[in-house]
Structure formats: structure tokens, C-alpha cells
Scaffold this motif. Sequence first.
Motif, PDB file in Angstrom:
ATOM      1  N   ASP A  83     -12.526   6.366 -19.173  1.00 16.88           N
ATOM      2  CA  ASP A  83     -13.092   5.897 -20.444  1.00 16.88           C
ATOM      3  C   ASP A  83     -14.177   6.809 -20.993  1.00 16.88           C
ATOM      4  N   TYR A  84     -14.460   7.932 -20.309  1.00 18.66           N
ATOM      5  CA  TYR A  84     -15.580   8.780 -20.726  1.00 18.66           C
ATOM      6  C   TYR A  84     -15.115  10.218 -20.952  1.00 18.66           C
ATOM      7  N   ASP A  85     -13.987  10.365 -21.672  1.00 19.93           N
ATOM      8  CA  ASP A  85     -13.392  11.687 -21.870  1.00 19.93           C
ATOM      9  C   ASP A  85     -14.295  12.620 -22.672  1.00 19.93           C
ATOM     10  N   VAL A  86     -15.040  12.114 -23.634  1.00 19.76           N
ATOM     11  CA  VAL A  86     -15.900  12.973 -24.455  1.00 19.76           C
ATOM     12  C   VAL A  86     -17.007  13.581 -23.604  1.00 19.76           C
ATOM     13  N   ALA A  87     -17.656  12.756 -22.796  1.00 25.46           N
ATOM     14  CA  ALA A  87     -18.722  13.257 -21.926  1.00 25.46           C
ATOM     15  C   ALA A  87     -18.156  14.245 -20.910  1.00 25.46           C
ATOM     16  N   LYS A  88     -16.983  13.950 -20.375  1.00 26.20           N
ATOM     17  CA  LYS A  88     -16.343  14.837 -19.406  1.00 26.20           C
ATOM     18  C   LYS A  88     -16.041  16.195 -20.020  1.00 26.20           C
ATOM     19  N   LYS A  89     -15.464  16.191 -21.232  1.00 23.32           N
ATOM     20  CA  LYS A  89     -15.129  17.446 -21.894  1.00 23.32           C
ATOM     21  C   LYS A  89     -16.376  18.276 -22.161  1.00 23.32           C
ATOM     22  N   ASP A  90     -17.470  17.617 -22.580  1.00 20.41           N
ATOM     23  CA  ASP A  90     -18.727  18.308 -22.857  1.00 20.41           C
ATOM     24  C   ASP A  90     -19.260  18.988 -21.593  1.00 20.41           C
ATOM     25  N   LEU A  91     -19.224  18.282 -20.460  1.00 21.48           N
ATOM     26  CA  LEU A  91     -19.728  18.864 -19.208  1.00 21.48           C
ATOM     27  C   LEU A  91     -18.844  20.018 -18.752  1.00 21.48           C
ATOM     28  N   ILE A  92     -17.517  19.857 -18.864  1.00 25.88           N
ATOM     29  CA  ILE A  92     -16.601  20.928 -18.451  1.00 25.88           C
ATOM     30  C   ILE A  92     -16.888  22.202 -19.242  1.00 25.88           C
ATOM     31  N   GLU A  93     -17.089  22.083 -20.546  1.00 21.82           N
ATOM     32  CA  GLU A  93     -17.360  23.256 -21.364  1.00 21.82           C
ATOM     33  C   GLU A  93     -18.670  23.926 -20.951  1.00 21.82           C
ATOM     34  N   ARG A  94     -19.686  23.135 -20.639  1.00 23.19           N
ATOM     35  CA  ARG A  94     -20.983  23.713 -20.258  1.00 23.19           C
ATOM     36  C   ARG A  94     -20.888  24.430 -18.913  1.00 23.19           C
ATOM     37  N   ILE A  95     -20.116  23.875 -17.992  1.00 24.63           N
ATOM     38  CA  ILE A  95     -19.954  24.537 -16.693  1.00 24.63           C
ATOM     39  C   ILE A  95     -19.178  25.834 -16.852  1.00 24.63           C
ATOM     40  N   LYS A  96     -18.155  25.840 -17.721  1.00 23.50           N
ATOM     41  CA  LYS A  96     -17.374  27.057 -17.939  1.00 23.50           C
ATOM     42  C   LYS A  96     -18.217  28.162 -18.563  1.00 23.50           C
ATOM     43  N   GLU A  97     -19.225  27.795 -19.354  1.00 24.78           N
ATOM     44  CA  GLU A  97     -20.085  28.788 -19.998  1.00 24.78           C
ATOM     45  C   GLU A  97     -21.046  29.450 -19.010  1.00 24.78           C
ATOM     46  N   SER A  98     -21.279  28.826 -17.867  1.00 23.21           N
ATOM     47  CA  SER A  98     -22.302  29.302 -16.925  1.00 23.21           C
ATOM     48  C   SER A  98     -21.789  30.454 -16.076  1.00 23.21           C
ATOM     49  N   LYS A  99     -22.635  31.450 -15.870  1.00 25.85           N
ATOM     50  CA  LYS A  99     -22.314  32.555 -14.963  1.00 25.85           C
ATOM     51  C   LYS A  99     -22.618  32.202 -13.512  1.00 25.85           C
ATOM     52  N   LEU A 100     -23.296  31.085 -13.285  1.00 23.31           N
ATOM     53  CA  LEU A 100     -23.704  30.698 -11.939  1.00 23.31           C
ATOM     54  C   LEU A 100     -22.875  29.552 -11.368  1.00 23.31           C
ATOM     55  N   LEU A 101     -21.984  28.980 -12.176  1.00 25.57           N
ATOM     56  CA  LEU A 101     -21.203  27.822 -11.753  1.00 25.57           C
ATOM     57  C   LEU A 101     -19.719  28.087 -11.974  1.00 25.57           C
ATOM     58  N   HIS A 102     -18.899  27.474 -11.129  1.00 29.57           N
ATOM     59  CA  HIS A 102     -17.466  27.459 -11.421  1.00 29.57           C
ATOM     60  C   HIS A 102     -16.847  26.282 -10.683  1.00 29.57           C
ATOM     61  N   PHE A 103     -15.685  25.864 -11.156  1.00 30.37           N
ATOM     62  CA  PHE A 103     -15.022  24.721 -10.547  1.00 30.37           C
ATOM     63  C   PHE A 103     -14.349  25.142  -9.235  1.00 30.37           C
ATOM     64  N   ALA A 104     -14.525  24.323  -8.213  1.00 34.87           N
ATOM     65  CA  ALA A 104     -13.907  24.606  -6.923  1.00 34.87           C
ATOM     66  C   ALA A 104     -12.388  24.549  -7.048  1.00 34.87           C
ATOM     67  N   GLN A 105     -11.717  25.513  -6.423  1.00 29.96           N
ATOM     68  CA  GLN A 105     -10.265  25.513  -6.393  1.00 29.96           C
ATOM     69  C   GLN A 105      -9.767  24.522  -5.341  1.00 29.96           C
TER      70      GLN A 105
END
Length: 690
Positions: free
Chosen positions: A392-414
Motif C-alpha cells: 500500500d506504500y508504492d509511492v514512498a517505496k519508489k521515492d526511496l529506491i530512486e534516492r538509493i540509486k542516486e547514491s555513490k555509497l549505497l546499492h541494492f544487495a544482489q
Amino acid sequence: MVSNNAANNHKWALLIGINKYPKLPEHKQLRGCENDVKLINKVLQENFSFPENQITRLFDEEATRQNILKALQELVDRVNRNDIVVIHYSGHGSRMTDRERDKPDGMDETIMPYDSGRDPHENRDITDDELYKWLLRLSEKTPYITLIFDSCHSGGIVRDPFGARDRWVEPDTRPIEQLPLSQVSATRSSGGTRDIGSSGWLPMSDRYILIAGCSAEESAWEYSKREGNSQIDHGALTYFLCRELRSAQSGTTYRDIFQPVSIQVTANKSVQHPQIEGAQDRELFNVHDIEPIRFVSIVERKHNKVILRAGAAHGMTEKSEWAIYPEATKQIDKETLKLGKVKITAVRAVTSDAEILEENSVGAIAVGTRAIEEAHFYGEMRLKVNIQVPTDYDVAKKDLIERIKESKLLHFAQEDEIADAMVYLIAPRSQVGADAPVPQLGAVNQPTWVVVGNGGQVAAPIRPVDEAGATAMLRENLEKIVRYKSVLALKNPNSQSLLKNKVKLTLKRQAFDGSYVEAQLKNDSGQIVFEDGDRLIMEIENLHNKPIYIYILDLGLASGVEQIYPVMGASQEFHTGKHSIGLRQGEEIKLYVPETFPYVPFPHNGSPAGGVETFKLFATTYPTDFSWLLQEGVRMVLGEQQPNQNKPLEQLLSMALTGNGNREVRRNNIPADEEWTTVEISFLLRRKIR
């Protein structure tokens, strides 16, 4: 003959070889032990100038328990200060019930004299406790002791009856009351379990060299060599060891010869791996310790691929490049022959694969050659993150995913990676179910962001989902965590650094009378413990022969990084010797627990709230500036000021703290005026009990 640089040090040897065991069955009689003694005796006299009248040899019926113990005691009586001593034993090894009750597994390791046996015969084994007791007395007079055990105390009942014989007898598991009385006082072990080396024989020490035929869980085997129409038997260790000793040159160390010996023994019997413990960089049967380069051995080559004897546990990283030098290389200068270069392609726990990039001649990079790291790959210094958000929180999820993708210090675990942090969006709940995430949070009144570290604790302040800028703050806090971890993990990869082991850091707490005493480990926690409000000082010792610069960072409970010495922008030379920090007015160091820590209360266990804090000392041969990397606890954004990128320490810090240059390889050829090292000390900081 190897030159004798220890002309004033007498040389002594006790050589024991036992083939015959009248109280053991025929298949446990050995063939090569007497030959071992004759061979090592010849090598010691002809190649290392041991006088014949100072070598004691015991064969078969001469090598009873009484005679062996008598010969050992005579050595203690005859040896003068700093004399050179060699003990060589070829025969059966075994185990027996621990009569002193000081071994975790209830068994002592033993060597078996000629007159010892197994049930129903009397056990007259000599235990490792007895050998250690004797060794302590001898090492009080000299540290130049070499022990060679071509035997073992482990093995297996199943063996090939047509193959070589192993030097192992089944353990004697008879109860204590059926064994002879122990000759070792039970109080000897009152100090706790000794730190036994991988051979399983004796405690590790730099007071002697111990070379054993195999590891604690293996058997030592005999080796047969055809000479004309005759077959000559030896212990595999003794045969290959003596072959290397005969070709040793002046300056050859135990490490130099052990490497090829180990390779040859294991090639002969794949289940046998010789062990060496103690002062390996000492010149053979001499008194000189030779400081070597730190290297990794090539243990296997196939076509254009090699295997190195070091892995993740040793700090190996994929894509790092290693120069290859000949066996026995001890120092590297402009004249040192370089055989080629390899690049690490895969890293396991204790070994690594590499591909050959350069080779000065075909086959030059061979088993036994030495690898020295030339360029270190630091990998991606990024935090691996997962997120878990209800549908039920797709907007908040999308916002966080975009911010993490922008970071040079973070990435999603494979899928095949373990995440360093999990970000949860916790929907409102009135109670905590069995499988609910972050159960310590309890009931939640509004949608809430929570960051949990891989230790299961909440790692940053919780944030309402509808708070302005909540996802931006989440990303900033995650980046602060990775910066904190990167600074904490930072070490100089150059094993040849001039400052390595040259700086010591000691914490001292203020006593009731106002004096300062060294902070000791608490018996209940095994940690140094301070409380909120405690004052301390730090003692720095410079063991380098030139002045250095010291910078000390406090890595706090809330992932803050604060410089506590010197004051910002200042630098001060520390000359050789001891220096105290925190005594002068304006330098006082007082500890405190942040008011917001912990972010979510720990489950009540009767202990006051607290956590581990770390002081990290950076020692450099040049002044630098750490102001650009400092950060408050997880809230604040790192400033934009950048360091001097021409210095090696600042290059590494920039990679760790900004994410720039993630996949770079850094060279280790650092000028002497740009050396650096780190020292860190951690302690438990907790709230004072009111």
C-alpha cells in the motif's frame, strides 16, 4: 658449508631414532627412523659445523623413556647461555589419557620410547606436558632451540597395508588409575589452556622453532627411495628437509627451506602437511633473525593460472595485482629479479586464484615463488541495502529506491549477497505478531521508516513516512553508516610500511585519587568498560626513529566520526618516545552516551544502555587534515571539502567516504615521507547506573 656467524655459541644436538617397538605388533615396527638420525647427524656436522662430541644419538633399545629424559636433562645442564640446540625425534607418536586434567579433550600428545606399549603393557610414553616442562628450563638459558618431530599423534585405523608406514600408534585410553603417575604437577596449568600451534605438539613461542611432520589431525609417513638394488627408508619430512638443508646458503632461514620441504612432502603423500611454528625468520641453526619481506607463496600452477596461499582471511581482494619474485627473496630493491606479475581472479577463505599478466621467461612463475602485492583493489566501498515495504506504500517505496540509486555509497544487495542494512516501512500496528519485522519497536501508530543493521539492532533514528524529506534523511543516514564503517575498517594495505607496528595506543582511566592508571579488561565482559562522564587520557608511544604526526578520531555509538586530537586544523610532531594526550587544559577527554542512543530501547536485560565506541589513531609522516571526513551521528550531511588527493591516505579516505573511484586499484610504492598506519582500541561505553 654454511658459514657460522655464531662462533661463540656452542652447538648441541640430541637425535632419537626408534624403529623397533618390542611391545607393539609387527605392522607397527618402523623402517626409516635410524636412517633419519644418521642423515640429520651427517648434515649437522658437515653443513652446519656441529661437533661430533656434542651430538647425542639414541637408537632403538638405547631410546628408553629413562634414557631420553636423562639425555634431555643433560642438555639443560650442559648448555650455556645462547647456545644452539637441535632436538630431532623419529619414531611413533600417539596420545594418552590426560592425567593432569588440563586438556579440553582429555588427552595428552606423546612420543613413544622403545620400552612403551599399549594394554596390557605398561605405558611409558613421554607427554607433551613433560616435554614442555623441560623446554621451559632449557629456554631460560637459550632461545635458539630447534625441535624436529618426524612423527604424529593422530592417524586412522584404516590404512593401505601395502603402502608406506605411518608413525602413529592408537591412543591409550586406559583410565588414569591404570596409568603410571604423572611426572608433571597439576598446578602447572593453573594459568589456563596453553596456545597450542597447528602441529598440536607445543605452545607457540619465539623461544624455539618447531618443525613437525604433519598437522595435528594427520599422520606422518615414511618415504622409500631406491638406491641401486636397495630400498632405503626415511621419514618423508626428514628426507626432504635434509635435502634442502644440504643446499642451504649463508643467510637461509627456516621459512626459506620449509616452503619447498612442505611442497615436496605433500606431493609425496597428499594427506600429509608439515607444520612450522616459532621464529621462522631465524637463520638456520644460528642466532640471527632476518626480517623478511611479507609475501604469499605460489602453491600451484596450471597453464596461465596460479593459486596463492592466502585468501579472504588474509585480506586478499579480486583484481589486485602481485609481483612475483624468486624463492628465498628476502628484500626487494632495484636489483631484485622480478619474474612477472599476476592478477587475482577469485578469492576463497585461505587461497586465491590468479592469472599471469607478465612473465620474464617461460615457466619462471613456479610453485614456491613469492608474490608481493603491487597494486591493491579496494572493491566497491558501498553499503548493501535491502528494503521491505508493504504493497500500500508504492509511492514512498519508489521515492526511496530512486534516492538509493542516486547514491555513490549505497546499492541494492544482489540475490547472492548478504545485505548490510534492511530498511523497513512498518505499517501501523496495535500488537507485534510472531513474524513481524522489528519486534522491538512494539506497537506503531503511524507508517514509520526503520533501518536495521545486520546485527538485528535499529541502526538509525526512526522516521515517520509522511515527514518532510524522510527518504532523503534515510539515504543520508545510510551513507553516514557506510562512511563510519569505512573509516573503522581502514588500514594501510602496504605490509612493508615503515610505520607498521611502530605506534602504540593505551587508554588510562582517572582513579579516585586523581591519578591515571591503564584501563584493564573487565573479567565479566572481556572488554574495557567506561561509563558516561568518565575522564581518560591516551598514551601514545612512537617507536619509529623519526617524528610522526598523530590524529585521533572517535567513532561513536551513533555512527558519528569526531576528531578528538589535535584541535581542528592543528598538527604536532611526536618524537620517538611516549606522549600523553588529555592531561593539559583544553585537551580533556570526557566520555558521554548520546541522549538519542539507543534509537529503540534494547530488551531489558538488567544492563545499562550502551555500546561499543572506538578510538582510531592515524599516524602519518606528514601533516594532514581530517576535517572534511567528520560527521555527527546519523543526521548530518558530510561537507564538500576534499582532501589533498596526492597523498595515499587521503586517496583511500576519499574512496571510502565519497564513493568516488570505487573500482580503482591503488599502488603500494609509497614514498618514505608519505607513510601512514592506524591503531584502534575499542571499549564498552554505557550509561552510569543511577
